[in-house]
Enzyme design. Structure first.
Site, PDB file in Angstrom:
ATOM      1  N   LYS A 171      31.709  46.734  42.480  1.00 18.15           N
ATOM      2  CA  LYS A 171      32.589  46.510  43.628  1.00 18.15           C
ATOM      3  C   LYS A 171      34.022  46.512  43.100  1.00 18.15           C
ATOM      4  O   LYS A 171      34.501  45.519  42.565  1.00 18.15           O
ATOM      5  CB  LYS A 171      32.318  45.170  44.323  1.00 18.15           C
ATOM      6  CG  LYS A 171      33.132  45.046  45.635  1.00 18.15           C
ATOM      7  CD  LYS A 171      33.391  43.621  46.050  1.00 18.15           C
ATOM      8  CE  LYS A 171      34.646  43.042  45.439  1.00 18.15           C
ATOM      9  NZ  LYS A 171      35.919  43.706  45.872  1.00 18.15           N
ATOM     10  N   GLU A 246      37.038  37.233  33.317  1.00 19.91           N
ATOM     11  CA  GLU A 246      38.365  37.479  32.744  1.00 19.91           C
ATOM     12  C   GLU A 246      39.343  37.142  33.851  1.00 19.91           C
ATOM     13  O   GLU A 246      39.438  37.858  34.846  1.00 19.91           O
ATOM     14  CB  GLU A 246      38.486  38.940  32.289  1.00 19.91           C
ATOM     15  CG  GLU A 246      39.642  39.172  31.336  1.00 19.91           C
ATOM     16  CD  GLU A 246      40.920  39.537  32.059  1.00 19.91           C
ATOM     17  OE1 GLU A 246      41.784  38.636  32.200  1.00 19.91           O
ATOM     18  OE2 GLU A 246      41.062  40.682  32.476  1.00 19.91           O
ATOM     19  N   CYS A 280      47.485  40.177  33.707  1.00 24.46           N
ATOM     20  CA  CYS A 280      47.049  38.795  33.506  1.00 24.46           C
ATOM     21  C   CYS A 280      47.489  38.237  32.164  1.00 24.46           C
ATOM     22  O   CYS A 280      47.599  37.017  32.006  1.00 24.46           O
ATOM     23  CB  CYS A 280      45.526  38.706  33.656  1.00 24.46           C
ATOM     24  SG  CYS A 280      44.638  39.987  32.750  1.00 24.46           S
ATOM     25  N   GLU A 380      50.689  31.245  37.765  1.00 22.71           N
ATOM     26  CA  GLU A 380      50.742  32.690  37.548  1.00 22.71           C
ATOM     27  C   GLU A 380      51.451  33.341  38.735  1.00 22.71           C
ATOM     28  O   GLU A 380      51.001  33.219  39.873  1.00 22.71           O
ATOM     29  CB  GLU A 380      49.329  33.249  37.387  1.00 22.71           C
ATOM     30  CG  GLU A 380      49.291  34.691  36.949  1.00 22.71           C
ATOM     31  CD  GLU A 380      47.878  35.167  36.633  1.00 22.71           C
ATOM     32  OE1 GLU A 380      47.718  35.954  35.685  1.00 22.71           O
ATOM     33  OE2 GLU A 380      46.942  34.758  37.335  1.00 22.71           O
TER      34      GLU A 380
END
Length: 474
Positions: A171, A246, A280, A380
């Site tokens: 996906k 992750e 990231c 973040e």
């Protein structure tokens, strides 16, 4: 307009059970460029059934058979390289030069490294006690990938799964389906057996959750936000499947006064803003030894102001847009939060760059005099926003670096090789980049703490998709 309203299941492009349409937008123009169907439980069941049926035979293929398929995949990937680069530039706004050099290049570089790793992996090992250790495919794998590095993450999951003898259901992000559909065509052209690889479009709460809960999926591999990773892990717990994650990061970058400040600080700003800050592991916290703090702020400000924003379809090293309005609004909110918290804005700021009224373009932004407890230092942001934080000595720099819930990567700039080793050994992160050292294909990638678990890339990436079986002979 791209019509992507079919899924790749059991070796064929099929009409989904769902009829829920979702528009694909170009983030630079805000215009619709395609349509997909968001799948449902029935679509997931269809894909998983195909993967489960294929696993019985595909898991028994020899290493040489799988290597032959991977080499064919490499050849087909090179043929479609430009198609992948153009797709990612169109769907997520990566400037075309960067899309070729990094986004599409990942499809070749990681695959090359996985082929080498599989060639060298020992299939059957005799332990010191005489027992035999075997590595076998973990089973049917559910793979969920993000929009910010579409092909990088697809290859880091699909290829090791297939290399290990697993079958899989992918996906991809519903925002970047064009490159994923091209990759399905590449896999088909390479000759993988029907059902070994399956593609279902959809969103996380529906398709992602259905995959995570599915009793016939043996492993979930996910890249995305920490919040979504936690939700996926809870969904997967009921069936005790393997989960690798992750997730997010807020990576520190320690600048010591003994490094080449002009070179290392300029490169550090460029690294943070790469991919429009949508990575990231971006070094978004610049931690600076106080003795060189003023000089670093001056250099970083020049570097930030030198960054140009431009049309992603044009060649060059400029920044493209953020990938959609939701991300644009979040970055704007966080820039305002930095101002409200009292950080000193030295470059960029709220709003769009001059001349960019259309598209989700942002101003490369730099804050100085930041405290590590500020939101802009802890959360973040996922945009071209860099914060600068002073520290007095090595111990304080390490403490600030580790004062984060994340641990994906860390960066370190110093002219002292002994300090480099000493500091790197105390940083709680899955990778430490020293004096500009970049990631190399075939090395493991992943993080500590809330940045996830498991590693992607090379031999360790393949082992994540394998079970260990021990034979005890009488």
């Amino acid at each position: 307009m791209r019509d992507l309203r079919k899924f790749y299941i059991d070796g064929k492009w099929v009409t989904p059970a769902s009829a829920a349409e979702f528009p694909i937008l170009n983030p630079a123009t805000e215009q619709q460029i395609g349509t997909i169907i968001l799948g449902n439980q029935a679509d997931v069941d269809h894909a998983v059934a195909a993967a489960k049926a294929a696993f019985a035979s595909y898991s028994q293929t020899s290493k040489e058979e799988r290597l032959s398929l991977l080499r064919a995949l490499l050849a087909e990937t090179k043929i479609r390289f430009e198609d992948l680069a153009q797709a990612m530039s169109l769907e997520m706004g990566a400037p075309i030069s960067m899309s070729r050099d990094a986004q599409a290049d990942a499809a070749v570089g990681h695959l090359d490294a996985f082929i080498s790793a599989l060639e060298h992996q020992v299939e059957r090992e005799t332990l010191d006690n005489g027992d035999i250790l075997l590595r076998e495919a973990v089973g049917v794998c559910g793979l969920i990938t993000p929009w910010n590095w579409p092909m990088n993450q697809i290859v880091l999951k699909v290829v090791p799964a297939l290399a290990a003898g697993c079958t899989c259901v992918l996906k991809p992000s519903e925002h970047t389906p064009i490159s994923a559909a091209i990759y399905a065509e590449i896999i088909d052209a390479a000759g993988f057996p029907a059902g070994a690889f399956n593609l279902v479009h959809g969103d996380g709460p529906t398709v992602g959750a259905a995959m995570s809960r599915h009793q016939d999926i043996n492993m979930m591999s996910f890249t995305g936000s920490t919040r979504a990773g936690v939700a996926l892990t809870k969904d997967a717990a009921e069936t005790v499947k393997r989960v690798t994650l992750e997730l997010g990061g807020k990576s520190p970058n320690l600048i010591f006064a003994d490094c080449d400040l002009e070179d290392r600080v300029t490169a550090s700003v460029q690294e943070c803003f790469y991919n429009t800050g949508q990575s990231c592991d971006a070094p978004t916290r610049l931690l600076v030894e106080r003795s060189c703090y003023d000089a670093v702020v001056e250099i970083a400000t020049r570097a930030a102001n030198a960054h140009k924003v431009g049309d992603p379809s044009q060649e060059g090293d400029h920044l493209g847009p953020l990938f959609d309005r939701i991300q644009y609004d979040r970055v704007q909110m966080m820039i305002q939060a930095g101002i409200d918290e009292g950080a000193r804005l030295v470059a960029g700021g709220p709003g769009k760059p001059e001349g960019f009224d259309t598209g989700w373009f942002v101003r490369p932004t730099l804050f100085a005099d930041v405290r590590n407890d500020m939101r802009i230092a802890q959360e973040e942001i996922f945009g071209p926003v860099l914060v600068i934080i002073p520290f007095d000595d090595e111990a304080e720099g390490i403490a600030i670096a580790n004062d984060t819930p994340y641990g994906l990567a860390a960066y370190l700039q110093t002219g002292d090789p002994l300090r480099a080793e000493r500091v790197a050994g105390q940083l709680r992160a899955g990778a430490v980049h020293i004096n500009g050292g970049g990631f190399n294909y075939g090395s493991p990638f992943g993080g500590y703490k809330m940045s996830g678990n498991g590693r992607e890339g090379g031999i360790i990436g393949i082992e994540d998709f394998q079970e260990v079986k021990t034979l005890h002979f009488g």
